[in-house]
Design an enzyme around this catalytic site. Structure first.
Site, PDB file in Angstrom:
ATOM      1  N   SER A  20      66.975  55.200  18.818  1.00  0.00           N
ATOM      2  CA  SER A  20      67.059  54.140  17.817  1.00  0.00           C
ATOM      3  C   SER A  20      68.488  53.589  17.796  1.00  0.00           C
ATOM      4  CB  SER A  20      66.719  54.712  16.444  1.00  0.00           C
ATOM      5  OG  SER A  20      67.139  53.814  15.438  1.00  0.00           O
ATOM      6  N   SER A  22      69.584  52.104  15.083  1.00  0.00           N
ATOM      7  CA  SER A  22      69.996  52.034  13.673  1.00  0.00           C
ATOM      8  C   SER A  22      71.245  52.863  13.354  1.00  0.00           C
ATOM      9  CB  SER A  22      68.837  52.436  12.753  1.00  0.00           C
ATOM     10  OG  SER A  22      67.809  51.496  12.877  1.00  0.00           O
ATOM     11  N   LYS A  71      55.595  54.555   7.200  1.00  0.00           N
ATOM     12  CA  LYS A  71      55.832  53.356   6.379  1.00  0.00           C
ATOM     13  C   LYS A  71      54.825  53.198   5.236  1.00  0.00           C
ATOM     14  CE  LYS A  71      58.296  50.708   9.869  1.00  0.00           C
ATOM     15  NZ  LYS A  71      58.461  49.432  10.564  1.00  0.00           N
ATOM     16  N   ASP A 107      61.104  44.202   7.242  1.00  0.00           N
ATOM     17  CA  ASP A 107      60.630  43.825   8.584  1.00  0.00           C
ATOM     18  C   ASP A 107      60.315  42.329   8.669  1.00  0.00           C
ATOM     19  OD1 ASP A 107      60.815  46.354   9.766  1.00  0.00           O
ATOM     20  OD2 ASP A 107      58.828  46.950   9.064  1.00  0.00           O
ATOM     21  N   GLY A 135      50.908  46.782  11.862  1.00  0.00           N
ATOM     22  CA  GLY A 135      51.913  46.786  10.801  1.00  0.00           C
ATOM     23  C   GLY A 135      52.929  45.656  10.941  1.00  0.00           C
ATOM     24  N   ARG A 157      42.947  41.958  19.764  1.00  0.00           N
ATOM     25  CA  ARG A 157      41.974  42.566  20.682  1.00  0.00           C
ATOM     26  C   ARG A 157      40.767  43.062  19.893  1.00  0.00           C
ATOM     27  NH1 ARG A 157      44.316  47.721  23.691  1.00  0.00           N
ATOM     28  NH2 ARG A 157      44.582  48.364  21.533  1.00  0.00           N
ATOM     29  N   GLY A 250      63.158  39.769  20.590  1.00  0.00           N
ATOM     30  CA  GLY A 250      62.830  40.854  19.656  1.00  0.00           C
ATOM     31  C   GLY A 250      64.051  41.521  19.056  1.00  0.00           C
TER      32      GLY A 250
HETATM   33  P1  ATR Z   1      52.898  48.001  14.880  1.00  0.00           P
HETATM   34  O1  ATR Z   1      53.217  48.766  13.639  1.00  0.00           O
HETATM   35  O2  ATR Z   1      54.021  48.022  15.896  1.00  0.00           O
HETATM   36  O3  ATR Z   1      52.412  46.631  14.608  1.00  0.00           O
HETATM   37  P2  ATR Z   1      50.240  49.013  15.267  1.00  0.00           P
HETATM   38  O4  ATR Z   1      50.043  48.954  13.799  1.00  0.00           O
HETATM   39  O5  ATR Z   1      49.789  50.227  16.001  1.00  0.00           O
HETATM   40  O6  ATR Z   1      51.773  48.843  15.633  1.00  0.00           O
HETATM   41  O7  ATR Z   1      49.548  47.695  15.921  1.00  0.00           O
HETATM   42  C1  ATR Z   1      49.546  47.425  17.279  1.00  0.00           C
HETATM   43  C2  ATR Z   1      48.883  46.057  17.528  1.00  0.00           C
HETATM   44  O8  ATR Z   1      49.021  45.740  18.918  1.00  0.00           O
HETATM   45  C3  ATR Z   1      47.398  46.035  17.235  1.00  0.00           C
HETATM   46  O9  ATR Z   1      47.058  44.732  16.800  1.00  0.00           O
HETATM   47  C4  ATR Z   1      46.789  46.325  18.615  1.00  0.00           C
HETATM   48  O10 ATR Z   1      45.477  45.825  18.797  1.00  0.00           O
HETATM   49  P3  ATR Z   1      44.176  46.679  18.325  1.00  0.00           P
HETATM   50  O11 ATR Z   1      44.038  46.448  16.837  1.00  0.00           O
HETATM   51  O12 ATR Z   1      43.059  46.090  19.087  1.00  0.00           O
HETATM   52  O13 ATR Z   1      44.456  48.108  18.677  1.00  0.00           O
HETATM   53  C5  ATR Z   1      47.740  45.569  19.502  1.00  0.00           C
HETATM   54  N1  ATR Z   1      47.771  46.106  20.879  1.00  0.00           N
HETATM   55  C6  ATR Z   1      48.413  47.216  21.294  1.00  0.00           C
HETATM   56  N2  ATR Z   1      48.229  47.392  22.632  1.00  0.00           N
HETATM   57  C7  ATR Z   1      47.449  46.355  23.059  1.00  0.00           C
HETATM   58  C8  ATR Z   1      46.914  45.964  24.331  1.00  0.00           C
HETATM   59  N3  ATR Z   1      47.137  46.671  25.441  1.00  0.00           N
HETATM   60  N4  ATR Z   1      46.166  44.822  24.386  1.00  0.00           N
HETATM   61  C9  ATR Z   1      45.939  44.084  23.274  1.00  0.00           C
HETATM   62  N5  ATR Z   1      46.408  44.414  22.035  1.00  0.00           N
HETATM   63  C10 ATR Z   1      47.157  45.529  21.924  1.00  0.00           C
END
Ligand code: ATR
Length: 287
Positions: A20, A22, A71, A107, A135, A157, A250
């Protein structure tokens, strides 16, 4: 850095704690502002979370950040939650005053500050296409809705999760969001109707060098933002620059969520340039 009995503690709570920026970013900022504060990593196994948070509240902590996977869980142990963090339903920053713990979420506002600075424009009146509905997407989409984005398309997805987030936005902030299935033609028409594209999924993060979206779907009028910061320039960002889009990296969200936390804890304006420089240099070293 001089540590003495007056030193105030800050930290990053999560499990497991991977690399990290941070600690480096916050400690340099404390030093720059001549504050007798120190920021440390706090790795808490799930079975110890409650005990550790109670311990923190009894020690000389001024606050802490929360990362995965706590979180949401952290909210059970707080005395108060800021309205905005309540709306998002997650807390990434806690401020401690007189032993009372108050939760915030920086965030989304961190993303917004980074967007406004890099893109040189406001989000008000813009149509935004957001990929992902986890999230990060929730924090960003709620913040953009609150700051008067015109339409927010949520594409995921797992379509049901896009519908759920979209409904939450509409129920809480007015009818401005629509869920979009991950289908080329439907995505194309909503992206063509958008000013801003944001990737909130982890696709593109090292060591994976994929892009979450076909380059053919981008057009030069879009402002393209990625929440992935490692590599510093993801394939999505490289593609977007190639098409002629403005881009928002990012690393900005990473830095500005920390800047907002620093400002909550200290009441001072954070040394923005220094914090940006530290993270930027760290990421360049990572390649
Ligand atoms: P974060 O807190 O970083 O947002 P998260 O809550 O685990 O992490 O969410 C990850 C997001 O990325 C989700 O929307 C996930 O899609 P799903 O709801 O279908 O799981 C998306 N995501 C992660 N890997 C992916 C992939 N290979 N292709 C498409 N969507 C992906």
């Amino acid at each position: 850095m001089k540590i003495n009995t007056q030193t105030k503690l800050y930290g990053l709570l999560g499990y497991p704690l991977s690399h990290s920026f941070s600690p480096l970013m916050q400690n340099k900022a404390f030093e720059e502002c001549k504050l007798n504060n120190i920021y440390i990593p706090i790795e808490a196994r799930p079975e110890n979370l409650e005990t550790i948070v109670k311990g923190i509240s009894k020690m000389n902590f001024g606050g802490f950040n929360i990362t995965k996977p706590y979180k949401l869980d952290i909210m059970k142990y707080l005395d108060e939650i800021d309205d905005y963090a309540k709306l998002i339903g997650a807390v990434n920053t806690v401020n401690i005053k007189d032993g009372r713990l108050k939760g915030y979420n920086t965030d989304g506002t961190g993303f917004l500050r980074s967007f406004e600075k890099s893109a040189g424009t406001k989000i008000e009146g813009k149509n935004v296409f957001i990929l992902g509905s986890g999230g990060a997407s929730r924090a960003i989409s709620m913040t953009l809705a609150l700051n008067k984005a015109k339409n927010i398309y949520i594409c995921n997805r797992t379509y049901d999760k896009a519908v759920e987030l979209s409904n939450d936005i509409n129920n809480q902030l007015g009818n401005l969001s629509r869920a979009i299935p991950m289908e080329h033609e439907i995505m194309k028409s909503s992206i063509n109707n958008s000013h801003v594209f944001i990737n909130t999924t982890s696709i593109g993060m090292l060591p994976d060098l994929e892009t979450p979206i076909d380059k053919m779907l981008l057009n030069k009028n879009l402002i393209v933002c990625d929440v992935v910061y490692n590599p510093r320039k993801t394939k999505l960002i490289v593609d977007a620059e190639d098409v002629g889009c403005k881009v928002v990296l990012g690393l900005g969200m990473l830095v500005y969520q920390g800047i907002e936390a620093f400002e909550i804890w200290t009441g001072l304006r954070a040394p923005e340039e220094l914090m940006n420089k530290i993270v930027d240099e760290g990421l360049k070293q990572n390649g």
